[in-house]
Design a protein around this motif. Structure first.
Motif, PDB file in Angstrom:
ATOM      1  N   ASP A  38      30.872   9.601 -52.390  1.00 50.85           N
ATOM      2  CA  ASP A  38      31.999  10.538 -52.471  1.00 50.85           C
ATOM      3  C   ASP A  38      33.225   9.874 -53.099  1.00 50.85           C
ATOM      4  O   ASP A  38      33.952  10.493 -53.867  1.00 50.85           O
ATOM      5  CB  ASP A  38      32.365  11.062 -51.068  1.00 50.85           C
ATOM      6  CG  ASP A  38      31.372  12.118 -50.618  1.00 50.85           C
ATOM      7  OD1 ASP A  38      30.547  12.549 -51.458  1.00 50.85           O
ATOM      8  OD2 ASP A  38      31.403  12.484 -49.431  1.00 50.85           O
ATOM      9  N   THR A  39      33.440   8.631 -52.746  1.00 52.56           N
ATOM     10  CA  THR A  39      34.584   7.908 -53.313  1.00 52.56           C
ATOM     11  C   THR A  39      34.430   7.832 -54.829  1.00 52.56           C
ATOM     12  O   THR A  39      35.377   8.065 -55.580  1.00 52.56           O
ATOM     13  CB  THR A  39      34.647   6.471 -52.727  1.00 52.56           C
ATOM     14  OG1 THR A  39      34.735   6.563 -51.321  1.00 52.56           O
ATOM     15  CG2 THR A  39      35.813   5.668 -53.282  1.00 52.56           C
ATOM     16  N   LEU A  40      33.215   7.536 -55.280  1.00 53.21           N
ATOM     17  CA  LEU A  40      32.987   7.399 -56.725  1.00 53.21           C
ATOM     18  C   LEU A  40      33.099   8.753 -57.418  1.00 53.21           C
ATOM     19  O   LEU A  40      33.679   8.862 -58.505  1.00 53.21           O
ATOM     20  CB  LEU A  40      31.614   6.765 -56.987  1.00 53.21           C
ATOM     21  CG  LEU A  40      31.469   5.337 -56.463  1.00 53.21           C
ATOM     22  CD1 LEU A  40      30.044   4.830 -56.671  1.00 53.21           C
ATOM     23  CD2 LEU A  40      32.461   4.396 -57.153  1.00 53.21           C
ATOM     24  N   LEU A  41      32.564   9.804 -56.774  1.00 49.22           N
ATOM     25  CA  LEU A  41      32.615  11.148 -57.382  1.00 49.22           C
ATOM     26  C   LEU A  41      34.054  11.665 -57.449  1.00 49.22           C
ATOM     27  O   LEU A  41      34.413  12.393 -58.368  1.00 49.22           O
ATOM     28  CB  LEU A  41      31.754  12.129 -56.578  1.00 49.22           C
ATOM     29  CG  LEU A  41      30.248  11.931 -56.757  1.00 49.22           C
ATOM     30  CD1 LEU A  41      29.469  12.766 -55.745  1.00 49.22           C
ATOM     31  CD2 LEU A  41      29.822  12.285 -58.181  1.00 49.22           C
ATOM     32  N   ASP A  42      34.857  11.263 -56.466  1.00 52.98           N
ATOM     33  CA  ASP A  42      36.229  11.790 -56.399  1.00 52.98           C
ATOM     34  C   ASP A  42      37.189  11.088 -57.362  1.00 52.98           C
ATOM     35  O   ASP A  42      38.332  11.521 -57.507  1.00 52.98           O
ATOM     36  CB  ASP A  42      36.792  11.635 -54.970  1.00 52.98           C
ATOM     37  CG  ASP A  42      36.163  12.655 -54.035  1.00 52.98           C
ATOM     38  OD1 ASP A  42      35.496  13.589 -54.538  1.00 52.98           O
ATOM     39  OD2 ASP A  42      36.307  12.490 -52.799  1.00 52.98           O
ATOM     40  N   VAL A 165      40.068   1.945 -51.780  1.00 54.17           N
ATOM     41  CA  VAL A 165      40.169   3.409 -51.952  1.00 54.17           C
ATOM     42  C   VAL A 165      39.742   4.133 -50.663  1.00 54.17           C
ATOM     43  O   VAL A 165      38.906   5.043 -50.678  1.00 54.17           O
ATOM     44  CB  VAL A 165      39.343   3.939 -53.146  1.00 54.17           C
ATOM     45  CG1 VAL A 165      40.104   5.054 -53.860  1.00 54.17           C
ATOM     46  CG2 VAL A 165      38.946   2.900 -54.126  1.00 54.17           C
ATOM     47  N   GLY A 166      40.324   3.692 -49.573  1.00 52.44           N
ATOM     48  CA  GLY A 166      40.102   4.387 -48.303  1.00 52.44           C
ATOM     49  C   GLY A 166      38.823   4.002 -47.569  1.00 52.44           C
ATOM     50  O   GLY A 166      38.593   4.480 -46.464  1.00 52.44           O
ATOM     51  N   SER A 167      37.968   3.187 -48.181  1.00 58.62           N
ATOM     52  CA  SER A 167      36.717   2.820 -47.510  1.00 58.62           C
ATOM     53  C   SER A 167      36.744   1.353 -47.105  1.00 58.62           C
ATOM     54  O   SER A 167      37.147   0.499 -47.905  1.00 58.62           O
ATOM     55  CB  SER A 167      35.524   3.010 -48.450  1.00 58.62           C
ATOM     56  OG  SER A 167      35.491   4.316 -48.907  1.00 58.62           O
ATOM     57  N   PRO A 168      36.243   1.048 -45.885  1.00 59.69           N
ATOM     58  CA  PRO A 168      36.179  -0.358 -45.486  1.00 59.69           C
ATOM     59  C   PRO A 168      35.156  -1.095 -46.348  1.00 59.69           C
ATOM     60  O   PRO A 168      34.055  -0.580 -46.577  1.00 59.69           O
ATOM     61  CB  PRO A 168      35.724  -0.309 -44.029  1.00 59.69           C
ATOM     62  CG  PRO A 168      35.358   1.095 -43.744  1.00 59.69           C
ATOM     63  CD  PRO A 168      35.714   1.966 -44.894  1.00 59.69           C
ATOM     64  N   ALA A 169      35.533  -2.233 -46.878  1.00 62.70           N
ATOM     65  CA  ALA A 169      34.611  -3.014 -47.723  1.00 62.70           C
ATOM     66  C   ALA A 169      35.114  -4.453 -47.748  1.00 62.70           C
ATOM     67  O   ALA A 169      36.300  -4.688 -48.011  1.00 62.70           O
ATOM     68  CB  ALA A 169      34.585  -2.459 -49.146  1.00 62.70           C
ATOM     69  N   ASP A 170      34.222  -5.399 -47.465  1.00 65.02           N
ATOM     70  CA  ASP A 170      34.631  -6.809 -47.526  1.00 65.02           C
ATOM     71  C   ASP A 170      34.917  -7.210 -48.967  1.00 65.02           C
ATOM     72  O   ASP A 170      34.250  -6.752 -49.900  1.00 65.02           O
ATOM     73  CB  ASP A 170      33.507  -7.707 -46.989  1.00 65.02           C
ATOM     74  CG  ASP A 170      33.440  -7.680 -45.467  1.00 65.02           C
ATOM     75  OD1 ASP A 170      34.285  -6.999 -44.849  1.00 65.02           O
ATOM     76  OD2 ASP A 170      32.533  -8.333 -44.916  1.00 65.02           O
ATOM     77  N   GLN A 171      35.903  -8.086 -49.122  1.00 69.01           N
ATOM     78  CA  GLN A 171      36.165  -8.671 -50.437  1.00 69.01           C
ATOM     79  C   GLN A 171      36.006 -10.189 -50.345  1.00 69.01           C
ATOM     80  O   GLN A 171      36.242 -10.783 -49.290  1.00 69.01           O
ATOM     81  CB  GLN A 171      37.569  -8.319 -50.907  1.00 69.01           C
ATOM     82  CG  GLN A 171      37.702  -6.827 -51.222  1.00 69.01           C
ATOM     83  CD  GLN A 171      38.939  -6.537 -52.035  1.00 69.01           C
ATOM     84  OE1 GLN A 171      40.037  -6.547 -51.520  1.00 69.01           O
ATOM     85  NE2 GLN A 171      38.757  -6.305 -53.318  1.00 69.01           N
ATOM     86  N   VAL A 172      35.603 -10.789 -51.453  1.00 68.47           N
ATOM     87  CA  VAL A 172      35.404 -12.238 -51.486  1.00 68.47           C
ATOM     88  C   VAL A 172      36.401 -12.839 -52.484  1.00 68.47           C
ATOM     89  O   VAL A 172      36.514 -12.354 -53.611  1.00 68.47           O
ATOM     90  CB  VAL A 172      33.960 -12.581 -51.935  1.00 68.47           C
ATOM     91  CG1 VAL A 172      33.806 -14.063 -52.206  1.00 68.47           C
ATOM     92  CG2 VAL A 172      32.979 -12.137 -50.877  1.00 68.47           C
ATOM     93  N   PRO A 173      37.134 -13.879 -52.062  1.00 68.24           N
ATOM     94  CA  PRO A 173      38.034 -14.528 -53.001  1.00 68.24           C
ATOM     95  C   PRO A 173      37.281 -15.507 -53.906  1.00 68.24           C
ATOM     96  O   PRO A 173      36.333 -16.169 -53.452  1.00 68.24           O
ATOM     97  CB  PRO A 173      39.015 -15.285 -52.091  1.00 68.24           C
ATOM     98  CG  PRO A 173      38.269 -15.512 -50.822  1.00 68.24           C
ATOM     99  CD  PRO A 173      37.222 -14.442 -50.706  1.00 68.24           C
TER     100      PRO A 173
END
Ligand SMILES: CC(C)(COP(=O)(O)OP(=O)(O)OC[C@H]1O[C@@H](n2cnc3c(N)ncnc32)[C@H](O)[C@@H]1OP(=O)(O)O)[C@@H](O)C(=O)NCCC(=O)NCCS
Length: 191
Positions: A38-42, A165-173
């Motif tokens: 949904d995030t990608l479609l929006d 964009v509103g969704s929880p997602a881990d990020q890696v430095p």
């Protein structure tokens, strides 16, 4: 890259829509299964273009935004500047760290050396602004992007929980302590 006559150049005021298109096409290709469907479609081109108009119009002197152009349109871009607090904390550096905020190459043009050329151009400009080390955050699940950063010598840190964009997602430095060395590496692809 040569076969498409790709030009790497600084951003221009009329680029906002082109940047929005590249960003959205790239996200929809690279982040399936990484961010919710949904995030990608929006994702909306005009909304993104308005955001990029603002970014391009307010570019600070220590920022750099390079565009790859082919066949008269933007097909990639790289945006960098002073490191935001989250990135400096993630790589545990006190001094000034530069950050790459965004690096995207249109899916039809990936694997041709364009990402390498864009990152080299922006890194060079950030060195000219006085930065010595570079960091960025990428989605932990972005395997393709991470392999690129591994390939060009980035040191990965521990994942940090974020909201994208509103969704929880881990990020890696990822971190490069010596930007001059990074430019040398980017300028000299492995034979
Ligand atoms: C990641 C990305 C920017 C790389 O740009 P690109 O133009 O496809 O990469 P290049 O062609 O410049 O590749 C440069 C080198 O990295 C290597 N490389 C690129 N992607 C790779 C991968 N997934 N795995 C292993 N090596 C990779 C290439 O083989 C090349 O090696 P060489 O020049 O030493 O032979 C681009 O694929 C992209 O936009 N991906 C989707 C979005 C994204 O992940 N952005 C970055 C995170 S914010």
């Amino acid at each position: 890259m040569a076969e498409h006559n790709v030009l790497i150049r600084p951003v221009e005021p009329g680029d906002a829509l082109g940047l929005a298109r590249v960003q959205i096409d790239t996200w929809r290709d690279a982040y399936v299964g990484v961010l919710p469907d949904d995030t990608l479609l929006d994702l909306d081109e005009m909304r993104a273009a308005v955001r990029w108009t603002r970014v391009v119009g307010n570019l600070r002197s220590a920022e750099a935004l390079a565009v790859a152009e082919a066949h008269g349109r933007a097909i990639g871009f790289c945006h960098g500047g002073p490191g935001r607090r989250a990135v400096a904390e993630a790589v545990d550096r006190e001094g000034p760290v530069a950050e790459v905020y965004a690096l995207y190459v249109d899916p039809s043009f990936q694997g041709l050396g364009i990402g390498r050329a864009l990152l080299a151009d922006v890194t060079r400009r950030l060195i000219a602004h006085g930065f010595e080390s570079l960091a960025l955050l990428t989605l932990a699940e972005n395997r393709h992007g991470r392999r690129f950063y591994d390939h060009i010598g980035g040191a990965a840190g521990e994942p940090i929980p974020s909201v994208v964009v509103g969704s929880p997602a881990d990020q890696v430095p990822y971190f490069w302590p010596d930007m001059e060395r990074l430019v040398q590496r980017l300028d000299a692809p492995a034979a």
